[in-house]
Motif scaffolding. Structure first.
Motif, PDB file in Angstrom:
ATOM      1  N   GLU A 174     -22.226   2.986  41.021  1.00 13.52           N
ATOM      2  CA  GLU A 174     -22.870   2.021  40.119  1.00 13.52           C
ATOM      3  C   GLU A 174     -23.311   0.830  40.962  1.00 13.52           C
ATOM      4  O   GLU A 174     -22.537  -0.121  41.153  1.00 13.52           O
ATOM      5  CB  GLU A 174     -21.910   1.597  39.010  1.00 13.52           C
ATOM      6  CG  GLU A 174     -21.553   2.721  38.051  1.00 13.52           C
ATOM      7  CD  GLU A 174     -20.684   2.231  36.907  1.00 13.52           C
ATOM      8  OE1 GLU A 174     -20.470   0.998  36.792  1.00 13.52           O
ATOM      9  OE2 GLU A 174     -20.220   3.076  36.125  1.00 13.52           O
ATOM     10  N   SER A 176     -24.195  -2.401  42.348  1.00 18.92           N
ATOM     11  CA  SER A 176     -24.282  -3.812  41.970  1.00 18.92           C
ATOM     12  C   SER A 176     -25.259  -4.504  42.904  1.00 18.92           C
ATOM     13  O   SER A 176     -25.643  -3.980  43.954  1.00 18.92           O
ATOM     14  CB  SER A 176     -22.906  -4.470  42.082  1.00 18.92           C
ATOM     15  OG  SER A 176     -22.481  -4.486  43.439  1.00 18.92           O
ATOM     16  N   ASN A 202     -34.628  -4.894  36.500  1.00 23.96           N
ATOM     17  CA  ASN A 202     -33.219  -4.567  36.236  1.00 23.96           C
ATOM     18  C   ASN A 202     -32.206  -5.528  36.857  1.00 23.96           C
ATOM     19  O   ASN A 202     -31.042  -5.511  36.447  1.00 23.96           O
ATOM     20  CB  ASN A 202     -32.934  -3.151  36.754  1.00 23.96           C
ATOM     21  CG  ASN A 202     -33.532  -2.082  35.857  1.00 23.96           C
ATOM     22  OD1 ASN A 202     -32.947  -1.708  34.843  1.00 23.96           O
ATOM     23  ND2 ASN A 202     -34.722  -1.593  36.219  1.00 23.96           N
ATOM     24  N   TYR A 203     -32.610  -6.322  37.826  1.00 20.09           N
ATOM     25  CA  TYR A 203     -31.680  -7.247  38.480  1.00 20.09           C
ATOM     26  C   TYR A 203     -32.235  -8.664  38.394  1.00 20.09           C
ATOM     27  O   TYR A 203     -33.250  -8.989  39.023  1.00 20.09           O
ATOM     28  CB  TYR A 203     -31.473  -6.857  39.947  1.00 20.09           C
ATOM     29  CG  TYR A 203     -30.733  -5.547  40.131  1.00 20.09           C
ATOM     30  CD1 TYR A 203     -29.341  -5.512  40.207  1.00 20.09           C
ATOM     31  CD2 TYR A 203     -31.436  -4.347  40.227  1.00 20.09           C
ATOM     32  CE1 TYR A 203     -28.667  -4.310  40.384  1.00 20.09           C
ATOM     33  CE2 TYR A 203     -30.771  -3.143  40.400  1.00 20.09           C
ATOM     34  CZ  TYR A 203     -29.391  -3.129  40.471  1.00 20.09           C
ATOM     35  OH  TYR A 203     -28.720  -1.940  40.640  1.00 20.09           O
ATOM     36  N   HIS A 254     -30.103   6.840  40.742  1.00 20.89           N
ATOM     37  CA  HIS A 254     -29.515   6.026  39.675  1.00 20.89           C
ATOM     38  C   HIS A 254     -30.511   5.790  38.543  1.00 20.89           C
ATOM     39  O   HIS A 254     -31.659   5.406  38.784  1.00 20.89           O
ATOM     40  CB  HIS A 254     -29.054   4.686  40.236  1.00 20.89           C
ATOM     41  CG  HIS A 254     -28.035   4.822  41.317  1.00 20.89           C
ATOM     42  ND1 HIS A 254     -26.687   4.934  41.073  1.00 20.89           N
ATOM     43  CD2 HIS A 254     -28.191   4.903  42.673  1.00 20.89           C
ATOM     44  CE1 HIS A 254     -26.042   5.062  42.220  1.00 20.89           C
ATOM     45  NE2 HIS A 254     -26.928   5.043  43.209  1.00 20.89           N
ATOM     46  N   SER A 255     -30.060   6.029  37.320  1.00 20.70           N
ATOM     47  CA  SER A 255     -30.839   5.695  36.134  1.00 20.70           C
ATOM     48  C   SER A 255     -30.487   4.276  35.719  1.00 20.70           C
ATOM     49  O   SER A 255     -29.351   3.991  35.326  1.00 20.70           O
ATOM     50  CB  SER A 255     -30.525   6.668  34.992  1.00 20.70           C
ATOM     51  OG  SER A 255     -30.901   7.980  35.341  1.00 20.70           O
ATOM     52  N   LEU A 256     -31.444   3.388  35.822  1.00 16.51           N
ATOM     53  CA  LEU A 256     -31.203   1.984  35.489  1.00 16.51           C
ATOM     54  C   LEU A 256     -31.531   1.720  34.025  1.00 16.51           C
ATOM     55  O   LEU A 256     -32.198   2.521  33.363  1.00 16.51           O
ATOM     56  CB  LEU A 256     -32.037   1.090  36.408  1.00 16.51           C
ATOM     57  CG  LEU A 256     -31.753   1.254  37.910  1.00 16.51           C
ATOM     58  CD1 LEU A 256     -32.610   0.298  38.723  1.00 16.51           C
ATOM     59  CD2 LEU A 256     -30.267   1.050  38.211  1.00 16.51           C
ATOM     60  N   ALA A 257     -31.055   0.599  33.526  1.00 19.41           N
ATOM     61  CA  ALA A 257     -31.219   0.281  32.105  1.00 19.41           C
ATOM     62  C   ALA A 257     -32.682   0.235  31.698  1.00 19.41           C
ATOM     63  O   ALA A 257     -33.070   0.724  30.631  1.00 19.41           O
ATOM     64  CB  ALA A 257     -30.535  -1.054  31.801  1.00 19.41           C
ATOM     65  N   GLN A 258     -33.521  -0.353  32.557  1.00 20.35           N
ATOM     66  CA  GLN A 258     -34.955  -0.446  32.281  1.00 20.35           C
ATOM     67  C   GLN A 258     -35.698   0.537  33.195  1.00 20.35           C
ATOM     68  O   GLN A 258     -35.820   0.308  34.390  1.00 20.35           O
ATOM     69  CB  GLN A 258     -35.458  -1.879  32.523  1.00 20.35           C
ATOM     70  CG  GLN A 258     -34.826  -2.929  31.641  1.00 20.35           C
ATOM     71  CD  GLN A 258     -35.188  -2.733  30.177  1.00 20.35           C
ATOM     72  OE1 GLN A 258     -36.294  -2.318  29.850  1.00 20.35           O
ATOM     73  NE2 GLN A 258     -34.248  -3.026  29.292  1.00 20.35           N
ATOM     74  N   SER A 259     -36.136   1.638  32.624  1.00 22.84           N
ATOM     75  CA  SER A 259     -36.904   2.595  33.432  1.00 22.84           C
ATOM     76  C   SER A 259     -38.319   2.061  33.657  1.00 22.84           C
ATOM     77  O   SER A 259     -38.886   1.374  32.806  1.00 22.84           O
ATOM     78  CB  SER A 259     -36.948   3.964  32.755  1.00 22.84           C
ATOM     79  OG  SER A 259     -37.636   3.877  31.516  1.00 22.84           O
TER      80      SER A 259
END
Length: 290
Positions: A174, A176, A202-203, A254-259
């Protein structure tokens, strides 16, 4: 220069050996056939036929004209067929695209060529700016771009979406912000652009990829993930580039929250006729990218 219409009439007459049937075959009158022969005789300034009532024999000049003329007529007929033909599975098709979609398309188009060996695929990898220029200069038949063209000479339409992916070494589960900063960025020609789209969405801490430690660089699309697989850094790449990597167990996607996805555009020259073979390749490419 010999008129090919007159030459065709003469050669047909020699082969049919009858003025009436020649006129019927050529959809002419008998006098029209005779007139064509006389015009050729006037042009060569010597007789081509010796008439015997309704029959005739060829003079030496007539024999020579028939032998040469028959080949000319056959060649003209073949030329007419070749020029008028628009084969769907024969000829050279020049394609250019960015690297990621190229990794997906090239093998698929090679399989098309394998099925139809008269078709020849010339595939080049290039950034958007070069794709656009090559199309405008008539140096390629088909282009794919990940941004709309800005040139009037280039028409474009969206044909697919390609997701951008964050890729890290396999031991990162995951990621960070602190982990990414510690790893460092494996850069590539579109690295800053891709990182800006995906990481910026996403960040909250992200400002620019240059703020990461630069852990490596490659301009070869099939080599960008090599340093990632060795634990040397992370990167952001389009889906097809990641899917083509031969050692998927050595990386983690990694699949991030906002594709975030890039739109892929099919590009052609605005004023260029699209032959059958190019239409065939376009159809295959669109089916492959669905």
């Amino acid at each position: 220069m010999i008129n090919p219409v007159l030459l065709r009439s003469f050669c047909t007459l020699v082969e049919v050996a009858n003025f009436t049937r020649t006129a019927e075959q050529l959809n002419m009158t008998q006098s029209g056939v005779s007139q064509h022969v006389r015009k050729l005789e006037d042009q060569f300034d010597q007789p081509l036929l010796i008439r015997h009532g309704k029959q005739f024999t060829l003079t030496d000049a007539g024999e020579r004209l028939y032998r040469e003329g028959r080949e000319i007529i056959r060649s003209l007929s073949d030329l007419e067929k070749r020029v008028g033909a628009d084969p769907a599975y024969e000829g050279l098709v020049r394609v250019v695209s960015p690297g990621s979609v190229g990794l997906k398309l090239y093998r698929h188009l090679l399989n098309l060529q394998k099925r139809h060996t008269g078709l020849v695929i010339d595939y080049r990898f290039a950034p958007n700016s070069d794709v656009e220029r090559l199309i405008a200069e008539h140096k390629v038949d088909i282009g794919f771009m990940t941004s709309p063209s800005t040139l009037d000479e280039v028409s474009f339409k969206p044909v697919a979406e390609e997701e951008l992916l964050l890729v890290t070494p396999s031991d990162v589960f995951e990621p960070s912000w602190e982990q990414l900063s510690s790893l460092g960025f494996i850069d590539h020609p579109d690295g800053a652009y891709h990182a800006g789209l995906l990481l910026g969405a996403n960040y909250p801490e992200f400002q620019h990829s240059k703020h990461f430690k630069r852990a490596g660089f490659s301009n070869q699309i099939n080599l960008i993930l090599e340093p990632v697989s060795m634990g040397l850094g992370f990167t952001v790449l389009p889906f097809h580039a990641v899917a083509a990597f031969p050692e998927p167990d050595h990386i983690r996607v990694h699949s991030l929250a906002q594709s975030v996805s890039e739109t892929l555009y099919l590009c052609l020259h605005t004023n260029k006729f699209v032959p059958g073979r190019v239409t065939t390749v376009i159809s295959e490419a669109e089916a492959c990218l669905e």
